[in-house]
Motif scaffolding. Structure first.
Motif, PDB file in Angstrom:
ATOM      1  N   GLY A 213      25.073  32.353  28.239  1.00 52.51           N
ATOM      2  CA  GLY A 213      26.102  33.100  27.525  1.00 52.51           C
ATOM      3  C   GLY A 213      25.501  33.964  26.433  1.00 52.51           C
ATOM      4  N   THR A 214      24.531  34.781  26.787  1.00 53.86           N
ATOM      5  CA  THR A 214      23.819  35.596  25.793  1.00 53.86           C
ATOM      6  C   THR A 214      24.524  36.918  25.510  1.00 53.86           C
ATOM      7  N   ARG A 215      25.624  37.176  26.245  1.00 54.46           N
ATOM      8  CA  ARG A 215      26.369  38.412  26.063  1.00 54.46           C
ATOM      9  C   ARG A 215      27.855  38.114  25.859  1.00 54.46           C
ATOM     10  N   LEU A 216      28.501  38.882  24.987  1.00 56.82           N
ATOM     11  CA  LEU A 216      29.954  38.850  24.842  1.00 56.82           C
ATOM     12  C   LEU A 216      30.478  40.233  25.198  1.00 56.82           C
ATOM     13  N   ALA A 217      31.427  40.296  26.121  1.00 57.20           N
ATOM     14  CA  ALA A 217      31.974  41.579  26.538  1.00 57.20           C
ATOM     15  C   ALA A 217      33.158  41.971  25.643  1.00 57.20           C
ATOM     16  N   GLU A 218      33.322  43.254  25.450  1.00 57.59           N
ATOM     17  CA  GLU A 218      34.525  43.776  24.782  1.00 57.59           C
ATOM     18  C   GLU A 218      35.590  43.918  25.863  1.00 57.59           C
ATOM     19  N   VAL A 219      36.639  43.109  25.779  1.00 56.18           N
ATOM     20  CA  VAL A 219      37.642  43.079  26.847  1.00 56.18           C
ATOM     21  C   VAL A 219      39.010  43.496  26.313  1.00 56.18           C
ATOM     22  N   ASP A 220      39.596  44.490  26.957  1.00 58.92           N
ATOM     23  CA  ASP A 220      40.975  44.901  26.658  1.00 58.92           C
ATOM     24  C   ASP A 220      41.911  44.041  27.504  1.00 58.92           C
ATOM     25  N   TYR A 221      42.632  43.122  26.867  1.00 57.01           N
ATOM     26  CA  TYR A 221      43.444  42.163  27.621  1.00 57.01           C
ATOM     27  C   TYR A 221      44.661  42.803  28.279  1.00 57.01           C
ATOM     28  N   ASP A 222      45.084  43.975  27.850  1.00 58.46           N
ATOM     29  CA  ASP A 222      46.171  44.673  28.533  1.00 58.46           C
ATOM     30  C   ASP A 222      45.707  45.169  29.905  1.00 58.46           C
ATOM     31  N   ILE A 223      44.494  45.768  29.931  1.00 61.26           N
ATOM     32  CA  ILE A 223      43.939  46.224  31.215  1.00 61.26           C
ATOM     33  C   ILE A 223      43.595  45.019  32.091  1.00 61.26           C
ATOM     34  N   TYR A 224      43.025  43.998  31.485  1.00 63.77           N
ATOM     35  CA  TYR A 224      42.676  42.762  32.195  1.00 63.77           C
ATOM     36  C   TYR A 224      43.915  42.158  32.864  1.00 63.77           C
ATOM     37  N   ALA A 225      45.011  42.062  32.116  1.00 63.49           N
ATOM     38  CA  ALA A 225      46.251  41.488  32.655  1.00 63.49           C
ATOM     39  C   ALA A 225      46.787  42.322  33.809  1.00 63.49           C
ATOM     40  N   GLU A 226      46.714  43.643  33.679  1.00 63.69           N
ATOM     41  CA  GLU A 226      47.184  44.518  34.761  1.00 63.69           C
ATOM     42  C   GLU A 226      46.316  44.344  36.000  1.00 63.69           C
ATOM     43  N   GLY A 227      44.995  44.222  35.798  1.00 62.46           N
ATOM     44  CA  GLY A 227      44.080  44.058  36.921  1.00 62.46           C
ATOM     45  C   GLY A 227      44.371  42.812  37.742  1.00 62.46           C
ATOM     46  N   GLU A 228      44.787  41.751  37.073  1.00 64.58           N
ATOM     47  CA  GLU A 228      45.164  40.539  37.807  1.00 64.58           C
ATOM     48  C   GLU A 228      46.531  40.685  38.458  1.00 64.58           C
ATOM     49  N   ALA A 229      47.456  41.353  37.744  1.00 61.59           N
ATOM     50  CA  ALA A 229      48.840  41.425  38.212  1.00 61.59           C
ATOM     51  C   ALA A 229      49.039  42.342  39.416  1.00 61.59           C
ATOM     52  N   VAL A 230      48.073  43.230  39.694  1.00 60.85           N
ATOM     53  CA  VAL A 230      48.233  44.110  40.855  1.00 60.85           C
ATOM     54  C   VAL A 230      48.010  43.360  42.158  1.00 60.85           C
ATOM     55  N   LEU A 231      47.498  42.141  42.073  1.00 63.60           N
ATOM     56  CA  LEU A 231      47.239  41.338  43.264  1.00 63.60           C
ATOM     57  C   LEU A 231      48.350  40.318  43.505  1.00 63.60           C
ATOM     58  N   GLY A 232      48.784  40.227  44.748  1.00 62.39           N
ATOM     59  CA  GLY A 232      49.643  39.118  45.147  1.00 62.39           C
ATOM     60  C   GLY A 232      48.754  37.959  45.579  1.00 62.39           C
ATOM     61  N   TRP A 233      49.158  36.727  45.196  1.00 61.93           N
ATOM     62  CA  TRP A 233      48.379  35.522  45.517  1.00 61.93           C
ATOM     63  C   TRP A 233      49.247  34.602  46.360  1.00 61.93           C
ATOM     64  N   LEU A 234      48.721  34.171  47.491  1.00 64.97           N
ATOM     65  CA  LEU A 234      49.456  33.238  48.355  1.00 64.97           C
ATOM     66  C   LEU A 234      48.564  32.075  48.750  1.00 64.97           C
ATOM     67  N   ASN A 235      49.068  30.848  48.578  1.00 62.30           N
ATOM     68  CA  ASN A 235      48.407  29.628  49.040  1.00 62.30           C
ATOM     69  C   ASN A 235      49.403  28.845  49.874  1.00 62.30           C
ATOM     70  N   THR A 236      48.979  28.376  51.018  1.00 61.06           N
ATOM     71  CA  THR A 236      49.867  27.554  51.836  1.00 61.06           C
ATOM     72  C   THR A 236      49.077  26.526  52.637  1.00 61.06           C
ATOM     73  N   THR A 237      49.709  25.395  52.899  1.00 60.85           N
ATOM     74  CA  THR A 237      49.172  24.407  53.839  1.00 60.85           C
ATOM     75  C   THR A 237      50.224  24.185  54.910  1.00 60.85           C
ATOM     76  N   VAL A 238      49.759  24.095  56.143  1.00 60.01           N
ATOM     77  CA  VAL A 238      50.670  24.071  57.288  1.00 60.01           C
ATOM     78  C   VAL A 238      50.223  22.996  58.276  1.00 60.01           C
ATOM     79  N   LYS A 239      51.180  22.240  58.784  1.00 60.87           N
ATOM     80  CA  LYS A 239      50.904  21.293  59.864  1.00 60.87           C
ATOM     81  C   LYS A 239      51.219  21.987  61.180  1.00 60.87           C
ATOM     82  N   LEU A 240      50.218  22.094  62.043  1.00 62.48           N
ATOM     83  CA  LEU A 240      50.373  22.766  63.330  1.00 62.48           C
ATOM     84  C   LEU A 240      50.439  21.727  64.446  1.00 62.48           C
TER      85      LEU A 240
END
Length: 366
Positions: A213-240
């Motif tokens: 951890g020798t580096r700390l990044a300057e992070v804009d959390y508004d852009i960070y939040a948008e970057g995650e929110a543009v993705l849909g996430w799906l998890n499922t388990t199914v018995k076949l």
């Protein structure tokens, strides 16, 4: 004895889970006790099911990322060490997470100095995505998702270029050179996690290093939040269930159908992961990278019953993602196979809210 903890970050589809499995096998062969921790915004992870086949102790932190649930992460470390005193614990953060140095590595170094020895932050990257980023292109990703990927690389102690088989040797060398010029503070390694090429050199260096951890990044959390929110996430388990089915063909059919649907929509895919198991046998497949590459390996054979775990991350609204996945599962089943959903979660990640966020580097005690 302190437990060495290795964080392997990197964007969705970079190959982190494959690398974790390879590391676990290598270290176990040398007699070391190894634990693994997976992480996701929701439960029902292909990664957890797959890594359990390595024979190592696996713990899952789900429902939030490590940084937003630091107590959950440290509880997972404690859970693994209670099972057996571990020499090494390897953790895989959520692929859309960044700011790991400030929110995970620094608090680990300060609060768990007597129990843990923190390894350098390693960030895995797909070579085609990396090439696109260096050339100012987005690799099909939303600009805010590109921002996350760049921030992951900016804070890395080690940048690991994976999937070297996708490029010729001279192209790999050129990419390493360009990466070193862009992020000169990071150590650069090129590997192929799938067969272990290059892994030993990186692993030895990570295990021997006392700097993390020798580096700390300057992070804009508004852009960070948008970057995650543009993705849909799906998890499922199914018995076949079926009178008789070839589960390898089913997996192949379903993944190719999903690949085609996402291509038709020109939707960037973080990853699609599928695992079908029958007893001790399994077939696993994934769709990753800017070109939606599809890979399948293993075999679940034929039979009447199977369990399927499927995770999908794609650049679209969750409702659209869910509709596509459910439709293609039904089509793949046809009239011969029935699908009973044991769990289904589809969501858009919320705004990151880390438990801790340090603004200075913590020195690591020996």
């Amino acid at each position: 004895m302190k437990t060495k903890i290795i964080l392997v970050g990197g964007f969705l589809g970079a190959g982190k889970t494959t690398l974790l499995g390879e590391i676990a096998r290598r270290l176990s062969r040398t007699g070391k006790q190894v634990g693994l921790i997976t992480n996701d915004q929701a439960s029902e992870l292909v990664d957890t099911v797959f890594l359990a086949y390595t024979g190592t102790t696996v713990s899952e932190v789900s429902g939030s990322c490590f940084c937003c649930n630091f107590p959950g992460f440290t509880d997972a470390i404690a859970y693994i060490n209670e099972k057996k005193a571990m020499d090494v614990i390897i953790a895989e953060p959520v692929g859309s997470c960044t700011d790991l140095s400030a929110t995970i590595l620094q608090p680990l170094k300060e609060k768990f100095a007597k129990k843990l020895s923190v390894a350098p932050l390693s960030v895995l990257v797909d070579p085609q995505q990396l090439t696109a980023i260096l050339e100012g292109r987005g690799a099909g990703l939303h600009p805010s998702a590109v921002y996350i990927l760049r921030k992951q690389l900016e804070e890395a102690d080690f940048i690991i270029i994976n999937k070297t088989d996708l490029l010729k040797a001279e192209a790999v060398a050129a990419l390493q050179k360009r990466t070193r010029e862009e992020w000169p503070w990071a150590k650069i390694h090129a590997i192929r996690a799938k067969n272990g090429d290059g892994v030993e050199n990186w692993l030895n260096e990570v295990l021997q290093s006392s700097e993390a951890g020798t580096r700390l990044a300057e992070v804009d959390y508004d852009i960070y939040a948008e970057g995650e929110a543009v993705l849909g996430w799906l998890n499922t388990t199914v018995k076949l269930q079926s009178t008789s089915a070839n589960w390898d063909l089913y997996a192949d059919k379903l993944l190719h159908a999903l690949q085609q649907r996402f291509a038709e929509l020109n939707a960037a895919v973080g990853h699609v992961k599928l695992l079908i198991k029958t007893g001790n046998d399994f077939v696993i497949g994934n769709i990753t990278g800017p070109h939606n590459l599809l890979n399948i390996r293993g075999s679940a054979g034929e039979g009447k019953e199977a369990g399927m775990t499927l995770n999908a991350r794609a650049q679209m609204e969750p409702a659209t993602l869910e509709a596509i996945v459910l439709e293609e599962i039904a089509k793949a089943c046809g009239s011969n196979i029935t699908a009973e959903f044991a769990a289904l979660k589809c969501l858009k990640p919320g705004r990151p809210n880390p438990t801790y966020r340090y603004d200075q580097i913590v020195a690591q005690s020996s």
